[in-house]
Design a protein around this motif. Structure first.
Motif, PDB file in Angstrom:
ATOM      1  N   VAL A 143       0.818  -1.219   0.000  1.00  0.00           N
ATOM      2  CA  VAL A 143       0.000   0.000   0.000  1.00  0.00           C
ATOM      3  C   VAL A 143       0.849   1.265   0.000  1.00  0.00           C
ATOM      4  N   ASP A 144       1.910   1.294   0.768  1.00  0.00           N
ATOM      5  CA  ASP A 144       2.726   2.513   0.861  1.00  0.00           C
ATOM      6  C   ASP A 144       3.279   2.922  -0.501  1.00  0.00           C
ATOM      7  N   SER A 145       3.780   1.955  -1.261  1.00  0.00           N
ATOM      8  CA  SER A 145       4.319   2.280  -2.579  1.00  0.00           C
ATOM      9  C   SER A 145       3.207   2.677  -3.544  1.00  0.00           C
ATOM     10  N   VAL A 146       2.019   2.075  -3.388  1.00  0.00           N
ATOM     11  CA  VAL A 146       0.880   2.445  -4.234  1.00  0.00           C
ATOM     12  C   VAL A 146       0.471   3.889  -3.956  1.00  0.00           C
ATOM     13  N   LEU A 147       0.421   4.245  -2.675  1.00  0.00           N
ATOM     14  CA  LEU A 147       0.054   5.608  -2.306  1.00  0.00           C
ATOM     15  C   LEU A 147       1.085   6.607  -2.802  1.00  0.00           C
ATOM     16  N   GLN A 148       2.352   6.217  -2.751  1.00  0.00           N
ATOM     17  CA  GLN A 148       3.415   7.098  -3.211  1.00  0.00           C
ATOM     18  C   GLN A 148       3.314   7.336  -4.717  1.00  0.00           C
ATOM     19  N   MET A 149       2.957   6.279  -5.452  1.00  0.00           N
ATOM     20  CA  MET A 149       2.848   6.382  -6.907  1.00  0.00           C
ATOM     21  C   MET A 149       1.506   6.976  -7.334  1.00  0.00           C
ATOM     22  N   GLY A 150       0.496   6.806  -6.470  1.00  0.00           N
ATOM     23  CA  GLY A 150      -0.826   7.321  -6.789  1.00  0.00           C
ATOM     24  C   GLY A 150      -1.626   6.436  -7.711  1.00  0.00           C
ATOM     25  N   ALA A 151      -1.194   5.187  -7.840  1.00  0.00           N
ATOM     26  CA  ALA A 151      -1.902   4.273  -8.737  1.00  0.00           C
ATOM     27  C   ALA A 151      -1.599   2.823  -8.386  1.00  0.00           C
ATOM     28  N   VAL A 152      -2.575   1.963  -8.641  1.00  0.00           N
ATOM     29  CA  VAL A 152      -2.387   0.514  -8.576  1.00  0.00           C
ATOM     30  C   VAL A 152      -1.961   0.067  -9.965  1.00  0.00           C
ATOM     31  N   ALA A 153      -0.779  -0.502 -10.070  1.00  0.00           N
ATOM     32  CA  ALA A 153      -0.276  -0.980 -11.359  1.00  0.00           C
ATOM     33  C   ALA A 153      -0.413  -2.487 -11.435  1.00  0.00           C
ATOM     34  N   GLY A 154      -0.762  -2.998 -12.594  1.00  0.00           N
ATOM     35  CA  GLY A 154      -0.875  -4.436 -12.733  1.00  0.00           C
ATOM     36  C   GLY A 154      -1.280  -4.857 -14.124  1.00  0.00           C
ATOM     37  N   ALA A 155      -1.243  -6.182 -14.344  1.00  0.00           N
ATOM     38  CA  ALA A 155      -1.543  -6.739 -15.655  1.00  0.00           C
ATOM     39  C   ALA A 155      -2.745  -7.671 -15.627  1.00  0.00           C
ATOM     40  N   ALA A 156      -3.552  -7.598 -14.556  1.00  0.00           N
ATOM     41  CA  ALA A 156      -4.700  -8.500 -14.425  1.00  0.00           C
ATOM     42  C   ALA A 156      -5.936  -8.000 -15.155  1.00  0.00           C
ATOM     43  N   LYS A 157      -5.834  -6.832 -15.809  1.00  0.00           N
ATOM     44  CA  LYS A 157      -6.967  -6.283 -16.561  1.00  0.00           C
ATOM     45  C   LYS A 157      -8.202  -6.204 -15.662  1.00  0.00           C
ATOM     46  N   GLN A 158      -9.310  -6.794 -16.121  1.00  0.00           N
ATOM     47  CA  GLN A 158     -10.529  -6.805 -15.318  1.00  0.00           C
ATOM     48  C   GLN A 158     -10.783  -8.180 -14.685  1.00  0.00           C
ATOM     49  N   GLY A 159      -9.716  -8.969 -14.594  1.00  0.00           N
ATOM     50  CA  GLY A 159      -9.827 -10.283 -13.964  1.00  0.00           C
ATOM     51  C   GLY A 159     -10.110 -10.167 -12.480  1.00  0.00           C
ATOM     52  N   VAL A 160     -10.965 -11.038 -11.973  1.00  0.00           N
ATOM     53  CA  VAL A 160     -11.327 -11.024 -10.557  1.00  0.00           C
ATOM     54  C   VAL A 160     -10.329 -11.849  -9.754  1.00  0.00           C
ATOM     55  N   LEU A 161      -9.852 -11.267  -8.672  1.00  0.00           N
ATOM     56  CA  LEU A 161      -8.900 -11.916  -7.763  1.00  0.00           C
ATOM     57  C   LEU A 161      -9.649 -12.332  -6.497  1.00  0.00           C
ATOM     58  N   SER A 162      -9.865 -13.626  -6.329  1.00  0.00           N
ATOM     59  CA  SER A 162     -10.591 -14.125  -5.159  1.00  0.00           C
ATOM     60  C   SER A 162      -9.614 -14.354  -4.019  1.00  0.00           C
ATOM     61  N   THR A 163      -9.170 -13.270  -3.426  1.00  0.00           N
ATOM     62  CA  THR A 163      -8.130 -13.372  -2.401  1.00  0.00           C
ATOM     63  C   THR A 163      -8.713 -13.602  -1.009  1.00  0.00           C
ATOM     64  N   ALA A 164      -7.858 -14.064  -0.121  1.00  0.00           N
ATOM     65  CA  ALA A 164      -8.193 -14.193   1.301  1.00  0.00           C
ATOM     66  C   ALA A 164      -6.949 -13.824   2.090  1.00  0.00           C
ATOM     67  N   SER A 165      -7.126 -13.533   3.350  1.00  0.00           N
ATOM     68  CA  SER A 165      -5.993 -13.123   4.182  1.00  0.00           C
ATOM     69  C   SER A 165      -5.134 -14.321   4.573  1.00  0.00           C
ATOM     70  N   ARG A 166      -3.902 -14.051   4.943  1.00  0.00           N
ATOM     71  CA  ARG A 166      -3.036 -15.123   5.443  1.00  0.00           C
ATOM     72  C   ARG A 166      -3.663 -15.804   6.653  1.00  0.00           C
ATOM     73  N   GLN A 167      -4.321 -15.000   7.490  1.00  0.00           N
ATOM     74  CA  GLN A 167      -4.955 -15.584   8.665  1.00  0.00           C
ATOM     75  C   GLN A 167      -6.051 -16.564   8.273  1.00  0.00           C
ATOM     76  N   ASP A 168      -6.809 -16.233   7.228  1.00  0.00           N
ATOM     77  CA  ASP A 168      -7.836 -17.155   6.742  1.00  0.00           C
ATOM     78  C   ASP A 168      -7.221 -18.489   6.331  1.00  0.00           C
ATOM     79  N   TYR A 169      -6.144 -18.421   5.550  1.00  0.00           N
ATOM     80  CA  TYR A 169      -5.512 -19.660   5.093  1.00  0.00           C
ATOM     81  C   TYR A 169      -4.876 -20.423   6.256  1.00  0.00           C
ATOM     82  N   ALA A 170      -4.318 -19.692   7.215  1.00  0.00           N
ATOM     83  CA  ALA A 170      -3.742 -20.346   8.390  1.00  0.00           C
ATOM     84  C   ALA A 170      -4.820 -21.074   9.191  1.00  0.00           C
ATOM     85  N   ASP A 171      -5.939 -20.398   9.400  1.00  0.00           N
ATOM     86  CA  ASP A 171      -7.028 -21.005  10.169  1.00  0.00           C
ATOM     87  C   ASP A 171      -7.595 -22.230   9.454  1.00  0.00           C
TER      88      ASP A 171
END
Length: 285
Positions: free
Chosen positions: A148-176
């Motif tokens: 997040v800090d580098s994103v805020l510094q740049m003022g943009a989220v950079a990436g190549a996922a286009k409009q692909g959906v990322l079904s993420t979960a937290s590390r704690q979720d996976y640990a549990d």
């Protein structure tokens, strides 16, 4: 006893902490590359043993008395299959009754570069008739929120996922979830879990959510795979890691990091943490 490899890592530490919520410390074995760097784990009262993926000699006694093992996949791309193989062989030599392995979402069919060593490892488990359960973890939300800090510094989220959906979960979720499987009263041998967050997001939605939480105007910089790889290298990532991450986002654009099965929340008995909740928690910290 239950043992956890990579116990000094971010996921491993969370698994140990979750186990301690219900299990006695003397029934938990934290396996680490260098025990001298495991002071925090030792203070928890768990048994700390050396288990260096790159030094099979350290694995021979690491699994003595262990009934169940969580094998957290290694991070050295190109070396991981041989490392995993050494752990599996050593665990089987000590008659470990169940080995839970943190694989990758849709590993058996995934075209991601990151999936290749997981495919090899899963195949090896089956070839040697090891008592496996595969935890095919999707993307961690922290893969994005930690930057997040580098994103805020740049003022943009950079990436190549286009409009692909990322079904993420937290590390704690996976640990549990890993702990839920390890402590389950049901036979887990041979089971395969496709694990991902309940609600996904696109990179544009990530930028929008971050803007709302921070009050900053965060845009989305849509890049192709090659440009994103070069940007990651310029930011200081090793070329191999940069290539793997850019490749992952390329395939995320066509849905390879999306999953709506709800398997993870079913294991947890609760919803998975949302992107907004993870971002808000990071802001508070």
């Amino acid at each position: 006893m239950i043992a956890v490899t990579g116990a000094n890592g971010q996921l491993g530490q969370k698994v140990i902490q979750t186990l301690l919520n219900t299990e006695k410390a003397n029934t938990i074995v934290a396996l680490v590359r260098n025990p001298d760097n495991a002071h925090a784990l030792k203070q928890l009262g768990v048994a700390v043993r050396q288990a260096d993926y790159n030094n099979p000699e350290t694995l021979k006694s690491a699994f003595e008395g262990v009934e169940k093992l969580l094998l957290i996949s290694g991070t050295e791309f190109g070396k991981r299959f041989e490392q995993h193989k050494a752990v599996i062989d050593a665990a089987m030599a000590q008659n470990v009754s169940l080995i839970a392995y943190t694989s990758l979402l849709k590993a058996d069919t995934s075209p991601l570069l990151l999936a290749q060593e997981h495919k090899q490892t899963e195949a090896y488990f089956k070839n040697v008739s090891a008592p496996f359960v595969f935890l095919r973890n999707g993307w961690y939300t922290e893969n994005y929120t930690d930057n997040v800090d580098s994103v805020l510094q740049m003022g943009a989220v950079a990436g190549a996922a286009k409009q692909g959906v990322l079904s993420t979960a937290s590390r704690q979720d996976y640990a549990d979830a890993a702990v839920a499987v390890l402590l389950s009263s049901q036979n887990q041998t041979g089971k395969i879990y496709e694990l991902a967050g309940d609600t996904g997001f696109t990179l544009m939605e990530y930028a929008s959510t971050l803007s709302e939480i921070t009050g900053e105007d965060i845009g989305f910089l849509d890049m192709d795979e090659s440009a994103y790889r070069e940007a990651l290298i310029k930011a200081g990532l090793p070329e191999g890691m940069a290539a793997a991450l850019a490749d992952s986002e390329h395939y995320a654009a066509s849905g390879w990091l999306q999953d709506n099965s709800g398997t993870l929340s079913s294991l947890l008995g609760r919803p998975t943490a949302t992107l907004r909740a993870t971002l808000a928690a990071k802001k508070k910290s």
